[in-house]
Motif scaffolding. Structure first.
Motif, PDB file in Angstrom:
ATOM      1  N   UNK A   1      38.633  26.426  42.930  1.00 31.07           N
ATOM      2  CA  UNK A   1      37.798  25.967  43.778  1.00 31.07           C
ATOM      3  C   UNK A   1      37.194  26.244  44.967  1.00 31.07           C
ATOM      4  N   UNK A   2      37.793  27.107  45.531  1.00 22.15           N
ATOM      5  CA  UNK A   2      37.667  27.500  46.837  1.00 22.15           C
ATOM      6  C   UNK A   2      36.318  28.158  47.087  1.00 22.15           C
ATOM      7  N   UNK A   3      35.609  27.876  48.131  1.00 22.53           N
ATOM      8  CA  UNK A   3      34.401  28.752  48.402  1.00 22.53           C
ATOM      9  C   UNK A   3      34.471  28.586  50.114  1.00 22.53           C
ATOM     10  N   UNK A   4      35.322  29.421  50.611  1.00 27.57           N
ATOM     11  CA  UNK A   4      35.584  29.557  52.075  1.00 27.57           C
ATOM     12  C   UNK A   4      34.104  29.745  52.854  1.00 27.57           C
ATOM     13  N   UNK A   5      33.205  30.494  52.280  1.00 27.10           N
ATOM     14  CA  UNK A   5      31.806  30.768  53.007  1.00 27.10           C
ATOM     15  C   UNK A   5      31.051  29.279  53.381  1.00 27.10           C
ATOM     16  N   UNK A   6      31.565  28.315  52.518  1.00 31.65           N
ATOM     17  CA  UNK A   6      30.795  27.031  52.837  1.00 31.65           C
ATOM     18  C   UNK A   6      31.887  25.870  52.948  1.00 31.65           C
TER      19      UNK A   6
ATOM     20  N   UNK B   1      37.808  20.222  52.960  1.00 28.14           N
ATOM     21  CA  UNK B   1      36.245  20.491  53.399  1.00 28.14           C
ATOM     22  C   UNK B   1      36.394  20.895  55.077  1.00 28.14           C
ATOM     23  N   UNK B   2      35.981  21.959  55.432  1.00 29.75           N
ATOM     24  CA  UNK B   2      35.932  22.339  56.870  1.00 29.75           C
ATOM     25  C   UNK B   2      34.531  22.128  57.387  1.00 29.75           C
ATOM     26  N   UNK B   3      34.409  21.271  58.492  1.00 35.00           N
ATOM     27  CA  UNK B   3      33.295  20.702  59.004  1.00 35.00           C
ATOM     28  C   UNK B   3      32.409  22.158  59.828  1.00 35.00           C
ATOM     29  N   UNK B   4      31.326  22.469  59.420  1.00 38.23           N
ATOM     30  CA  UNK B   4      30.675  23.285  60.061  1.00 38.23           C
ATOM     31  C   UNK B   4      30.200  23.249  61.440  1.00 38.23           C
TER      32      UNK B   4
ATOM     33  N   UNK C   1      40.286  32.036  52.233  1.00 38.16           N
ATOM     34  CA  UNK C   1      39.464  33.226  52.708  1.00 38.16           C
ATOM     35  C   UNK C   1      39.025  33.892  51.731  1.00 38.16           C
ATOM     36  N   UNK C   2      37.922  34.759  51.840  1.00 34.80           N
ATOM     37  CA  UNK C   2      37.428  35.971  50.898  1.00 34.80           C
ATOM     38  C   UNK C   2      38.456  36.577  50.316  1.00 34.80           C
TER      39      UNK C   2
ATOM     40  N   UNK D   1      34.414  28.128  41.489  1.00 39.28           N
ATOM     41  CA  UNK D   1      32.866  27.948  42.339  1.00 39.28           C
ATOM     42  C   UNK D   1      32.303  29.238  42.352  1.00 39.28           C
ATOM     43  N   UNK D   2      31.343  29.435  43.208  1.00 38.97           N
ATOM     44  CA  UNK D   2      30.468  30.859  43.185  1.00 38.97           C
ATOM     45  C   UNK D   2      31.567  31.759  44.002  1.00 38.97           C
ATOM     46  N   UNK D   3      32.345  31.096  44.723  1.00 38.09           N
ATOM     47  CA  UNK D   3      33.266  31.878  45.707  1.00 38.09           C
ATOM     48  C   UNK D   3      33.968  32.641  44.827  1.00 38.09           C
TER      49      UNK D   3
END
Length: 415
Positions: free
Chosen positions: A112-117, A128-131, A192-193, A215-217
């Motif tokens: 499920x990871x999507x590190x970019x988001x 979820x990392x807060x931006x 990470x990517x 996910x899209x990641x």
């Protein structure tokens, strides 16, 4: 490459995953009506299908995805990607199971990871990392195996970051060993990517027929494992409108930021007036304001006033209750206003934030297909609408909770 089918439970997800392949040169289209697969399946490398099943009952979602999986297999697709929400909303377990059964597969690798988001998985736990904001600590969401298993007794293995960072060869060995031991669902950590790239290479080279789930990641890293093509520039034309139907605080921050961009104009729908039955009047007023803005060379930013209200305000809380009851009226109104603008003003670029809003607008406009072009920013694809009188309209779509504070501003810069 072998033709790829992406199965997503909503339109935003189909766009997000599909554009990951388009940006590497694969022809990619998004089918909004799964019942019309036969009409749109020929001559395209990647077909992303919106099953529109996220809010269905678990059994209904299972049956629909089973039907779609079987149809796609009969149409000659041999690679499949099950797009899931990066926060694991929806009928995750049932839809994965439906894909495995309809395609006669015995292994799903779930990422499920999507590190970019800011969506990461570590030790099997989705966080979820807060931006932005004072609290930058990861917010725990759930334990992935508990969400993806179709029954309590179904075993789900977790491969940790340590496993991933030993490299793709070791990862293939571990997946193969688990499968041989009777494990059919394997959740894999990624923060990470680079982790996603390793997993994508492993999934692409494993000898076992395998369903990639994520996910899209993860989707964004699969083309690297399968084939790389040049990414061409998006030749977008002028005439832009932003529509935000979501109430997500992430989009609220983005709207505040984008209003600093030159020639943007905020146009807010007063939700209370709509709930009081003044929809026709509100519609006429908003259309007139949007038309005036476009005629003056400005970029209308259409939102509901609820989006920008202080969530702790008593009036906002009262309206929030109304949104739960009458939210679809607002969504339909946004679709109706957009249709009039597209038809009457020759709008070329339409930026939409929010999955429900995107689906409503596409349905109202009579769009049957989206021909994806590229990804402007992570999780923000652009594609050309096909259907009715909207041929040539560029759609830029974004989930309500996706992106950084300046993402919408950057979209306008790229247009």
């Amino acid at each position: 490459m072998k033709r790829l089918a992406i199965i997503a439970d909503n339109l935003i997800g189909a766009n997000d995953a599909g554009v990951q392949f388009r940006k590497f040169g694969f022809s990619t289209q998004v089918v909004l009506d799964y019942a019309r697969l036969l009409d749109h399946s020929a001559g395209v490398d990647v077909l992303a299908v919106n099953t529109n099943s996220r809010k269905m009952s678990a059994q209904a979602a299972y049956e629909r995805v089973c039907q779609i999986g079987s149809t796609l297999s009969k149409l000659g697709f041999r690679r499949f990607y099950k797009k899931i929400d990066s926060t694991l909303r929806g009928n995750i377990a049932e839809e994965i199971q439906a894909m495995l059964e309809s395609l006669s597969l015995s292994l799903a690798v779930i990422v499920p990871s999507y590190p970019a988001h800011g969506r990461i998985v570590e030790n099997g736990y989705l966080q979820i990392l807060q931006a932005w904001g004072d609290d930058s600590r990861p917010l725990p969401v759930c334990y992935v195996p508990s969400i993806v298993k179709p029954a309590a007794e179904t075993p789900v293995a977790v491969l940790t970051l340590r496993d991933v960072r030993q490299g793709e060869k070791k990862l293939i060995q571990k997946i193969t060993k688990l499968h041989a031991a009777g494990i059919h669902l394997i959740a894999v950590d990624a923060v990470a990517d680079e982790d996603l790239r390793t997993i994508a290479i492993a999934v692409s080279n494993i000898d076992i027929p395998c369903l990639a789930v994520g996910s899209a990641g993860l989707a964004g890293n699969l083309p690297i494992a399968w084939k790389i093509a040049d990414q061409g520039p998006a030749n977008l034309r002028q005439g832009t409108m932003i529509v935000a139907g979501t109430l997500n605080h992430v989009t609220a921050e983005q709207i505040v930021s984008v209003l600093d961009y030159p020639n943007t104009e905020l146009i807010a729908i007063h939700a209370a007036e709509v709930y009081e039955g003044h929809t026709t009047t509100v519609r006429q007023q908003i259309i007139a304001r949007v038309e005036t803005a476009l005629a003056g060379g400005r970029i209308p930013v259409l939102v509901t006033d609820m989006l920008l209200m202080n969530r702790n305000d008593a009036g906002a809380l009262s309206l929030s209750v109304q949104v739960q009851k009458y939210g679809q009226i607002i969504t339909n109104l946004l679709g109706d206003i957009t249709r009039e603008i597209v038809k009457g003003q020759g709008l070329r670029n339409l930026v939409i934030s929010g999955g429900g809003t995107t689906t409503s607008i596409c349905n109202t406009l009579g769009i049957t297909l989206i021909d994806l072009e590229r990804e402007l920013l992570p999780g923000i694809p652009v594609g050309k609408a096909v259907g009715n009188s909207c041929d040539g309209l560029r759609l830029i779509t974004k989930a309500g909770g996706f992106g950084k504070r300046n993402s919408l501003r950057k979209v306008l810069e790229l247009l």
